[in-house]
Design an enzyme around this catalytic site. Structure first.
Site, mmCIF file in Angstrom:
data_model
loop_
_atom_site.group_PDB
_atom_site.id
_atom_site.type_symbol
_atom_site.label_atom_id
_atom_site.label_comp_id
_atom_site.label_asym_id
_atom_site.label_seq_id
_atom_site.Cartn_x
_atom_site.Cartn_y
_atom_site.Cartn_z
ATOM 1 N N HIS A 350 -57.588 -13.306 -19.998
ATOM 2 C CA HIS A 350 -58.794 -14.080 -20.299
ATOM 3 C C HIS A 350 -58.641 -14.810 -21.631
ATOM 4 O O HIS A 350 -58.827 -16.025 -21.728
ATOM 5 C CB HIS A 350 -60.007 -13.153 -20.346
ATOM 6 C CG HIS A 350 -61.267 -13.821 -20.824
ATOM 7 N ND1 HIS A 350 -62.296 -14.157 -19.978
ATOM 8 C CD2 HIS A 350 -61.666 -14.214 -22.069
ATOM 9 C CE1 HIS A 350 -63.269 -14.732 -20.674
ATOM 10 N NE2 HIS A 350 -62.908 -14.775 -21.950
ATOM 11 N N GLU A 351 -58.302 -14.050 -22.678
ATOM 12 C CA GLU A 351 -58.258 -14.643 -24.009
ATOM 13 C C GLU A 351 -57.122 -15.656 -24.155
ATOM 14 O O GLU A 351 -57.293 -16.714 -24.749
ATOM 15 C CB GLU A 351 -58.127 -13.545 -25.070
ATOM 16 C CG GLU A 351 -59.308 -12.592 -25.115
ATOM 17 C CD GLU A 351 -60.632 -13.281 -25.415
ATOM 18 O OE1 GLU A 351 -60.629 -14.356 -26.060
ATOM 19 O OE2 GLU A 351 -61.672 -12.770 -25.000
ATOM 20 N N HIS A 354 -57.791 -19.104 -22.943
ATOM 21 C CA HIS A 354 -58.480 -20.015 -23.858
ATOM 22 C C HIS A 354 -57.479 -20.966 -24.504
ATOM 23 O O HIS A 354 -57.778 -22.133 -24.769
ATOM 24 C CB HIS A 354 -59.206 -19.234 -24.953
ATOM 25 C CG HIS A 354 -60.523 -18.666 -24.526
ATOM 26 N ND1 HIS A 354 -61.536 -19.433 -23.981
ATOM 27 C CD2 HIS A 354 -61.010 -17.398 -24.585
ATOM 28 C CE1 HIS A 354 -62.579 -18.663 -23.715
ATOM 29 N NE2 HIS A 354 -62.285 -17.418 -24.063
ATOM 30 N N GLU A 374 -65.351 -20.606 -20.712
ATOM 31 C CA GLU A 374 -65.361 -19.163 -20.461
ATOM 32 C C GLU A 374 -65.004 -18.839 -19.005
ATOM 33 O O GLU A 374 -64.262 -17.902 -18.725
ATOM 34 C CB GLU A 374 -66.734 -18.581 -20.792
ATOM 35 C CG GLU A 374 -66.885 -18.114 -22.218
ATOM 36 C CD GLU A 374 -65.972 -16.944 -22.547
ATOM 37 O OE1 GLU A 374 -66.003 -15.927 -21.837
ATOM 38 O OE2 GLU A 374 -65.206 -17.058 -23.511
ATOM 39 N N HIS A 439 -71.102 -17.287 -22.252
ATOM 40 C CA HIS A 439 -70.567 -16.164 -21.489
ATOM 41 C C HIS A 439 -71.411 -15.876 -20.251
ATOM 42 O O HIS A 439 -70.956 -15.160 -19.344
ATOM 43 C CB HIS A 439 -70.492 -14.916 -22.370
ATOM 44 C CG HIS A 439 -69.701 -15.137 -23.612
ATOM 45 N ND1 HIS A 439 -70.274 -15.166 -24.862
ATOM 46 C CD2 HIS A 439 -68.385 -15.372 -23.797
ATOM 47 C CE1 HIS A 439 -69.328 -15.393 -25.760
ATOM 48 N NE2 HIS A 439 -68.179 -15.525 -25.137
#
Length: 537
Positions: A350-351, A354, A374, A439
């Site tokens: 997920h991170e 980004h 997100e 989010h």
């Protein structure tokens, strides 16, 4: 803009732990069918490029002659200049050149655009962040409207920009406020103020973080690629661009200290062993790299063949993990009581996604574009889980944070089949979506992706049961995650810009599907039906 509470800022997951590892990574196969046997137009997918080929392609596009020709074809003014950010080349020879734009030397926020060209170099279209003319005047600008440089450590002095993310472009100041957020994460708040009035008109956060409250660790045995020889191995991965995982030893800055091991068997699965968090982080970086390379032919988060560092043991009792563009790195805290490192696979994927977004569409982390940012990370986190080697203890699914019990009752943090089950996320679009925390507004695209992959109503995958509704009562037939992720990636990298909203995301994915499968294909019809099912029309 009003400030957000800690609960509103919650974006992620937390930790499971990995146990013994080997020094050599086993190969993994891409899940799902290939482009050739799935009806996908293989020529419309990205070509695999080496780091040298990618650099050469960007260099060729970044010449004064090419940029001048593109600027002329686009009808840009004499004060506007283009700067190449990225180039995607498809297997059929078509290219998609992503430009940042300046006006009179000032960066244009929201002025990015993608020029689409055929194999022969002819223009076939353009995707613009703003359709408005970028022309601003310094008339009426007052020195008193210039904001002061924030005093917090890590702050940056104001720079003059053209703000074009919303409405008519205006002359503005962009100030970056450093320091620390309430959650304990570093702060990189970009504040945009009108250069004539001094009024704040926009803000977005440069640190994309994942809040959590800690969780039990549970991952099983994994394999890691390391470096070194008997007696001294390190968590370095030359096969993935020099990726490495280091130990911050509870510090909050710096590159961290190398982990070393004598027998190349790392961690114990217990948080008391400092290596355990490193095992998960290193494994997460490996699987994320492999996913983007195997599926999209993208080597590295930025597509430049370079690895993204991972740093573990950040701070003390730090219940968080975050991606930072400034170091292009991942950082993980150890969770509540330093006993639950936030290093699970979905956190990593997920991170780190980004970073993919920041080097492609650059979706601004606020409003509807922030929700799409997100959602992109949730989408690729799920896709990475399905691509990773099978793990019976943590099966691939469409749940977010399912292993961490962040709510204390065994429920996941987020659900892609019905986002509202978390009590905050949106199942469908409304005209208030841009005012919801990113989010939670991400739920709209997460829901779309689930419908695309699995369809509506009741379904089951890997023993996990789902029940996905539609806003209009329609029945959606899923096309599978393999096709859904290809459509999203192509839309992100070729058709989305910094200020893409949900309506524009629909247009971008329809265009991507048309290119991949054909305008009258079942896939494109599914794209449109799924967006309609989440009230994006």
């Amino acid at each position: 803009m009003k400030s957000l509470t800690k609960q509103q800022r919650i974006s992620a997951f937390a930790a499971t732990a990995a146990l013994l590892v080997a020094g050599i990574t086993a190969g993994t196969a891409t899940a799902g069918s290939s482009a050739e046997d799935s009806g996908m137009r293989a020529g419309a997918t990205a070509m695999k490029l080496s780091a040298a080929q990618k650099t050469a392609l960007i260099k060729k596009a970044d010449t004064a002659k090419v940029k001048a020709a593109d600027a002329k074809a686009l009808g840009l003014g004499s004060k506007e200049e283009l700067r190449v950010k990225d180039v995607v080349k498809n297997k059929d020879g078509a290219t998609h050149v992503r430009y940042a734009r300046t006006f009179d030397g000032m960066p244009v926020l929201g002025g990015d655009l993608v020029v689409h060209k055929s194999k022969s170099g002819e223009h076939t279209g353009v995707t613009k962040g703003t359709k408005a003319d970028v022309a601003v005047s310094t008339k009426g600008v007052k020195a008193s409207a210039k904001p002061a440089t924030p005093k917090a450590k890590g702050s940056k002095a104001p720079r003059q920009v053209v703000f074009a993310l919303e409405g008519k472009p205006v002359l503005a100041w962009e100030t970056v406020e450093g320091g620390t957020q309430k959650s304990g994460a570093p702060n990189q708040l970009h504040v945009i103020t009108d250069a004539k009035t001094g009024k704040k008109i926009f803000e977005f956060q440069g640190i994309h973080e994942a809040d959590g409250t800690g969780a039990s660790m549970y991952s099983g045995e994994v394999q890691l690629t390391t470096d070194g020889a008997d007696g001294k191995f390190t968590l370095s991965d030359a096969s993935r661009g020099g990726s490495k995982t280091t130990n911050l030893e509870n510090g909050e800055s710096g590159d961290g200290k190398d982990f070393t091991d004598e027998d190349n068997k790392w961690g114990t699965g217990k948080p008391e062993d400092a290596q355990t968090a490193a095992v998960d982080a290193h494994y997460g970086a490996m699987q994320t790299w492999d996913f983007f390379k195997d599926v999209f032919k993208r080597e590295g988060i930025a597509g430049d063949g370079k690895g993204a560092p991972s740093r573990v043991h950040y701070g003390d009792n730090y219940v968080n993990a975050f991606w930072d563009d400034s170091c292009f790195c991942m950082t993980y805290g150890d969770g509540e009581g330093n006993k639950a490192p936030l290093t699970s696979l979905d956190v990593a994927a997920h991170e780190m996604s980004h970073g993919v977004t920041s080097t492609t569409a650059g979706l601004v982390y606020a409003g509807e574009s922030g929700g799409l940012n997100e959602a992109t990370s949730d989408i690729f986190a799920a896709a990475t889980e399905f691509h990773a080697p099978e793990n019976k203890e943590d099966v691939a699914d469409f749940l977010v944070g399912e292993e961490i019990d962040i709510n204390g009752d065994g429920t996941p943090l987020r659900y892609m089949d019905k986002p509202s089950k978390d009590g905050n996320s949106l199942d469908e679009w409304s005209d208030q979506a841009g005012d919801v925390d990113v989010h939670y507004s991400s739920g709209i695209a997460n829901h779309w992706f689930f419908l695309m992959s699995m369809g509506s109503g009741k379904s089951e995958k890997n023993g996990v049961e789902y029940d996905s509704p539609t806003s209009d009562g329609s029945t959606i037939e899923g096309i599978g995650i393999t096709k859904a992720q290809e459509i999203w990636f192509k839309a992100l990298t070729e058709n989305m810009t910094e200020n893409t909203d949900y309506k524009a995301a629909r247009e971008a994915t329809v265009k991507a599907s048309n290119d991949l499968f054909g305008a009258d294909s079942a896939e494109t019809k599914a794209v449109e039906a799924a967006w309609t099912a989440v009230a994006v029309k």
